[in-house]
Design a protein around this motif. Structure first.
Motif, PDB file in Angstrom:
ATOM      1  N   VAL A 181      36.863  30.369  -5.099  1.00  0.00           N
ATOM      2  CA  VAL A 181      38.258  29.916  -4.956  1.00  0.00           C
ATOM      3  C   VAL A 181      39.185  31.133  -4.925  1.00  0.00           C
ATOM      4  CG1 VAL A 181      40.142  28.568  -5.970  1.00  0.00           C
ATOM      5  CG2 VAL A 181      37.803  27.708  -6.090  1.00  0.00           C
ATOM      6  N   GLN A 182      38.873  32.091  -5.804  1.00  0.00           N
ATOM      7  CA  GLN A 182      39.678  33.316  -5.831  1.00  0.00           C
ATOM      8  C   GLN A 182      39.553  34.059  -4.496  1.00  0.00           C
ATOM      9  OE1 GLN A 182      38.677  36.063  -9.013  1.00  0.00           O
ATOM     10  NE2 GLN A 182      39.968  37.648  -8.118  1.00  0.00           N
ATOM     11  N   MET A 183      38.335  34.111  -3.952  1.00  0.00           N
ATOM     12  CA  MET A 183      38.146  34.805  -2.679  1.00  0.00           C
ATOM     13  C   MET A 183      38.998  34.168  -1.585  1.00  0.00           C
ATOM     14  SD  MET A 183      34.679  35.552  -0.477  1.00  0.00           S
ATOM     15  CE  MET A 183      34.347  37.230  -0.968  1.00  0.00           C
ATOM     16  N   LEU A 184      38.962  32.837  -1.509  1.00  0.00           N
ATOM     17  CA  LEU A 184      39.760  32.142  -0.489  1.00  0.00           C
ATOM     18  C   LEU A 184      41.253  32.350  -0.724  1.00  0.00           C
ATOM     19  CD1 LEU A 184      37.702  28.840  -0.245  1.00  0.00           C
ATOM     20  CD2 LEU A 184      38.043  30.486   1.606  1.00  0.00           C
ATOM     21  N   THR A 185      41.649  32.368  -1.998  1.00  0.00           N
ATOM     22  CA  THR A 185      43.061  32.576  -2.341  1.00  0.00           C
ATOM     23  C   THR A 185      43.501  33.985  -1.930  1.00  0.00           C
ATOM     24  OG1 THR A 185      42.754  31.067  -4.182  1.00  0.00           O
ATOM     25  CG2 THR A 185      44.723  32.432  -4.248  1.00  0.00           C
ATOM     26  N   LYS A 231      31.183  18.324   1.204  1.00  0.00           N
ATOM     27  CA  LYS A 231      32.106  17.732   0.235  1.00  0.00           C
ATOM     28  C   LYS A 231      32.649  18.779  -0.752  1.00  0.00           C
ATOM     29  CE  LYS A 231      31.762  14.317  -3.299  1.00  0.00           C
ATOM     30  NZ  LYS A 231      30.736  13.688  -4.119  1.00  0.00           N
ATOM     31  N   THR A 232      31.766  19.581  -1.301  1.00  0.00           N
ATOM     32  CA  THR A 232      32.238  20.539  -2.320  1.00  0.00           C
ATOM     33  C   THR A 232      33.016  21.698  -1.681  1.00  0.00           C
ATOM     34  OG1 THR A 232      30.055  21.633  -2.388  1.00  0.00           O
ATOM     35  CG2 THR A 232      30.506  19.966  -4.063  1.00  0.00           C
ATOM     36  N   LEU A 233      32.641  22.065  -0.453  1.00  0.00           N
ATOM     37  CA  LEU A 233      33.408  23.129   0.204  1.00  0.00           C
ATOM     38  C   LEU A 233      34.812  22.636   0.556  1.00  0.00           C
ATOM     39  CD1 LEU A 233      33.350  26.042   0.975  1.00  0.00           C
ATOM     40  CD2 LEU A 233      32.278  25.470   3.130  1.00  0.00           C
ATOM     41  N   GLN A 234      34.900  21.363   0.918  1.00  0.00           N
ATOM     42  CA  GLN A 234      36.218  20.760   1.181  1.00  0.00           C
ATOM     43  C   GLN A 234      37.088  20.852  -0.086  1.00  0.00           C
ATOM     44  OE1 GLN A 234      37.531  17.885   3.825  1.00  0.00           O
ATOM     45  NE2 GLN A 234      39.256  18.921   2.822  1.00  0.00           N
ATOM     46  N   ASP A 238      40.585  22.779  -0.590  1.00  0.00           N
ATOM     47  CA  ASP A 238      41.774  22.092  -1.111  1.00  0.00           C
ATOM     48  C   ASP A 238      42.400  22.903  -2.247  1.00  0.00           C
ATOM     49  OD1 ASP A 238      41.483  19.978   0.592  1.00  0.00           O
ATOM     50  OD2 ASP A 238      40.567  18.628  -0.872  1.00  0.00           O
ATOM     51  N   LEU A 239      41.542  23.355  -3.162  1.00  0.00           N
ATOM     52  CA  LEU A 239      42.029  24.116  -4.318  1.00  0.00           C
ATOM     53  C   LEU A 239      42.731  25.401  -3.889  1.00  0.00           C
ATOM     54  CD1 LEU A 239      39.167  23.908  -6.960  1.00  0.00           C
ATOM     55  CD2 LEU A 239      41.512  23.112  -7.223  1.00  0.00           C
ATOM     56  N   ALA A 240      42.192  26.029  -2.854  1.00  0.00           N
ATOM     57  CA  ALA A 240      42.784  27.288  -2.388  1.00  0.00           C
ATOM     58  C   ALA A 240      43.885  27.022  -1.357  1.00  0.00           C
ATOM     59  CB  ALA A 240      41.706  28.190  -1.810  1.00  0.00           C
ATOM     60  N   ASN A 241      44.180  25.729  -1.117  1.00  0.00           N
ATOM     61  CA  ASN A 241      45.289  25.319  -0.251  1.00  0.00           C
ATOM     62  C   ASN A 241      45.077  25.635   1.237  1.00  0.00           C
ATOM     63  OD1 ASN A 241      47.672  24.002   0.166  1.00  0.00           O
ATOM     64  ND2 ASN A 241      48.992  25.702  -0.479  1.00  0.00           N
ATOM     65  N   ILE A 310      32.648  26.121   9.279  1.00  0.00           N
ATOM     66  CA  ILE A 310      33.984  25.556   9.066  1.00  0.00           C
ATOM     67  C   ILE A 310      35.057  26.510   9.588  1.00  0.00           C
ATOM     68  CG2 ILE A 310      35.692  25.092   7.235  1.00  0.00           C
ATOM     69  CD1 ILE A 310      33.556  23.655   5.702  1.00  0.00           C
ATOM     70  N   VAL A 311      36.009  25.935  10.310  1.00  0.00           N
ATOM     71  CA  VAL A 311      37.228  26.681  10.664  1.00  0.00           C
ATOM     72  C   VAL A 311      38.357  26.022   9.891  1.00  0.00           C
ATOM     73  CG1 VAL A 311      38.855  27.229  12.514  1.00  0.00           C
ATOM     74  CG2 VAL A 311      36.386  27.358  12.944  1.00  0.00           C
ATOM     75  N   ALA A 312      39.129  26.832   9.169  1.00  0.00           N
ATOM     76  CA  ALA A 312      40.219  26.289   8.345  1.00  0.00           C
ATOM     77  C   ALA A 312      41.488  27.126   8.524  1.00  0.00           C
ATOM     78  CB  ALA A 312      39.810  26.263   6.880  1.00  0.00           C
ATOM     79  N   LYS A 313      42.612  26.491   8.232  1.00  0.00           N
ATOM     80  CA  LYS A 313      43.899  27.194   8.246  1.00  0.00           C
ATOM     81  C   LYS A 313      44.563  27.047   6.886  1.00  0.00           C
ATOM     82  CE  LYS A 313      45.061  26.921  13.138  1.00  0.00           C
ATOM     83  NZ  LYS A 313      46.084  26.562  14.140  1.00  0.00           N
ATOM     84  N   ALA A 314      45.367  28.017   6.522  1.00  0.00           N
ATOM     85  CA  ALA A 314      46.093  27.942   5.258  1.00  0.00           C
ATOM     86  C   ALA A 314      47.257  26.974   5.399  1.00  0.00           C
ATOM     87  CB  ALA A 314      46.594  29.327   4.878  1.00  0.00           C
ATOM     88  N   ASN A 315      47.495  26.143   4.401  1.00  0.00           N
ATOM     89  CA  ASN A 315      48.683  25.302   4.381  1.00  0.00           C
ATOM     90  C   ASN A 315      49.901  26.153   4.031  1.00  0.00           C
ATOM     91  OD1 ASN A 315      47.251  22.884   4.892  1.00  0.00           O
ATOM     92  ND2 ASN A 315      46.653  22.776   2.735  1.00  0.00           N
ATOM     93  N   LYS A 316      51.050  25.684   4.475  1.00  0.00           N
ATOM     94  CA  LYS A 316      52.275  26.480   4.188  1.00  0.00           C
ATOM     95  C   LYS A 316      52.648  26.378   2.713  1.00  0.00           C
ATOM     96  CE  LYS A 316      54.066  26.732   8.779  1.00  0.00           C
ATOM     97  NZ  LYS A 316      53.412  25.621   9.494  1.00  0.00           N
TER      98      LYS A 316
END
Ligand SMILES: [Zn+2]
Length: 316
Positions: A181-185, A231-234, A238-241, A310-316
């Motif tokens: 989570v920290q890495m994604l953050t 599921k857990t990666l989702q 979510d936690l890292a927004n 997975i391709v993801a984008k950061a939420n604002k």
């Protein structure tokens, strides 16, 4: 070999209780000592390797064992390097799947986190990106720089680029992270507003994991600290927004081959020699791919393939 009891080992995402899922795992790839187990969160389902070595211990394990003893001029490495730099590799990516995002054309600034010796950087650059790498291993970073790339060795959280990136690649990286989570953050501020993070990792909800049990190549104890399902990666994202843009699975023929080899020759407590025999692995991988039954593609579509993309984008 029994795993130690698992009291008081909370989940890495939600902090709830875990239960023992599998024990008697060992480092069959590099021969690092120790017995490991897989714990699963009773609440969110996240799986983790246990015991998880302390950060300082991990550093030592990587330096002593990870790819150690595989000399740069070994037949295995030589064959691998020649294959990756050939046009044959691009055909293979189209046929078998692309866990390193090596076949994606594009433009803009791309950061490869854990770029190793820069093999991926060469391919991303050929595909149109302006590339930079981040690599904590100084000697691997030096090799990537020799190939002409800009490679940073700062820890992710302390890295401040001159300009943000359009793409940050985490190819088979997140499962190695002490705190994913920290890495994604820490990746978020490196991205442009519409920037994407490209993630690949083994899929803990894979059919192959159930077929091969302890011999599944992707347990990779103790180096894989986390085992993510869609599921857990989702939840983690979510936690890292972040929000997921696309999610797929596929089953690399190489991984299936390696799991078969571990199943056939796995001995508790030792490094497996079969998976280092390059000609055998190449031949088996090709054979498995040729005879892949069509229903395997359904498995991938049902999110039960061996590799999650997975391709993801950061939420604002
Ligand atoms: Zn949990």
């Amino acid at each position: 070999m029994g795993a130690p009891p698992n009291h008081n080992r909370p989940c890495g995402i939600c902090g709830q209780r875990t239960r023992l899922l599998l024990d008697g795992l060992f480092d069959d790839r590099f021969g690092a000592p120790g017995a490991y187990a897989i714990l699963q969160c009773t609440n969110c389902g996240l799986e983790q390797t246990w015991p998880r070595p302390a950060a300082s211990e991990l550093k030592e394990l990587y330096e002593r064992f990870y790819n150690a003893g595989i000399s740069p001029d070994s037949a295995y490495r030589g064959l691998r390097e020649r294959f990756f730099s050939s046009g044959l590799y691009r055909l293979w990516l189209q046929w078998d799947g692309d866990m390193g995002f090596h076949g994606r054309q594009g433009a803009g600034r791309l950061l490869d986190v854990g770029c190793n010796e820069g093999r991926g950087l060469s391919l991303y650059a050929d595909n149109g990106f302006q590339v930079e790498g981040l690599e904590m291993n100084e000697s691997a970073a030096a090799l990537a720089r020799q190939r002409g790339f800009r490679v940073h060795t700062a820890p992710l959280g302390q890295f401040s680029p001159q300009e943000p990136f359009d793409v940050v690649v985490l190819a088979n990286v997140l499962e190695h992270a002490w705190d994913p989570v920290q890495m994604l953050t820490e990746v978020r501020p490196l991205l442009r507003p519409q920037g994407e993070v490209w993630i690949s990792c083994p899929n803990a909800a894979s059919l192959w994991r159930r077929v091969f049990g302890r011999a599944w190549v992707n347990w990779h104890a103790p180096f894989h600290l986390w085992h993510f399902s869609p599921k857990t990666l989702q939840k983690l994202l979510d936690l890292a927004n972040y929000r997921i843009i696309t999610i797929n699975t596929f089953s690399p023929a190489l991984w299936v081959t390696q799991s078969i080899c571990l199943k056939l020759s796995g001995k508790a407590g030792g490094r497996n020699r079969l998976i280092r025999c390059a000609p055998l692995i190449a031949l088996m991988t090709l054979t498995i791919k040729l005879f892949y039954p069509p229903f395997f593609h359904n498995i991938n579509r049902q999110m039960a393939g061996d590799c999650l993309i997975i391709v993801a984008k950061a939420n604002k």
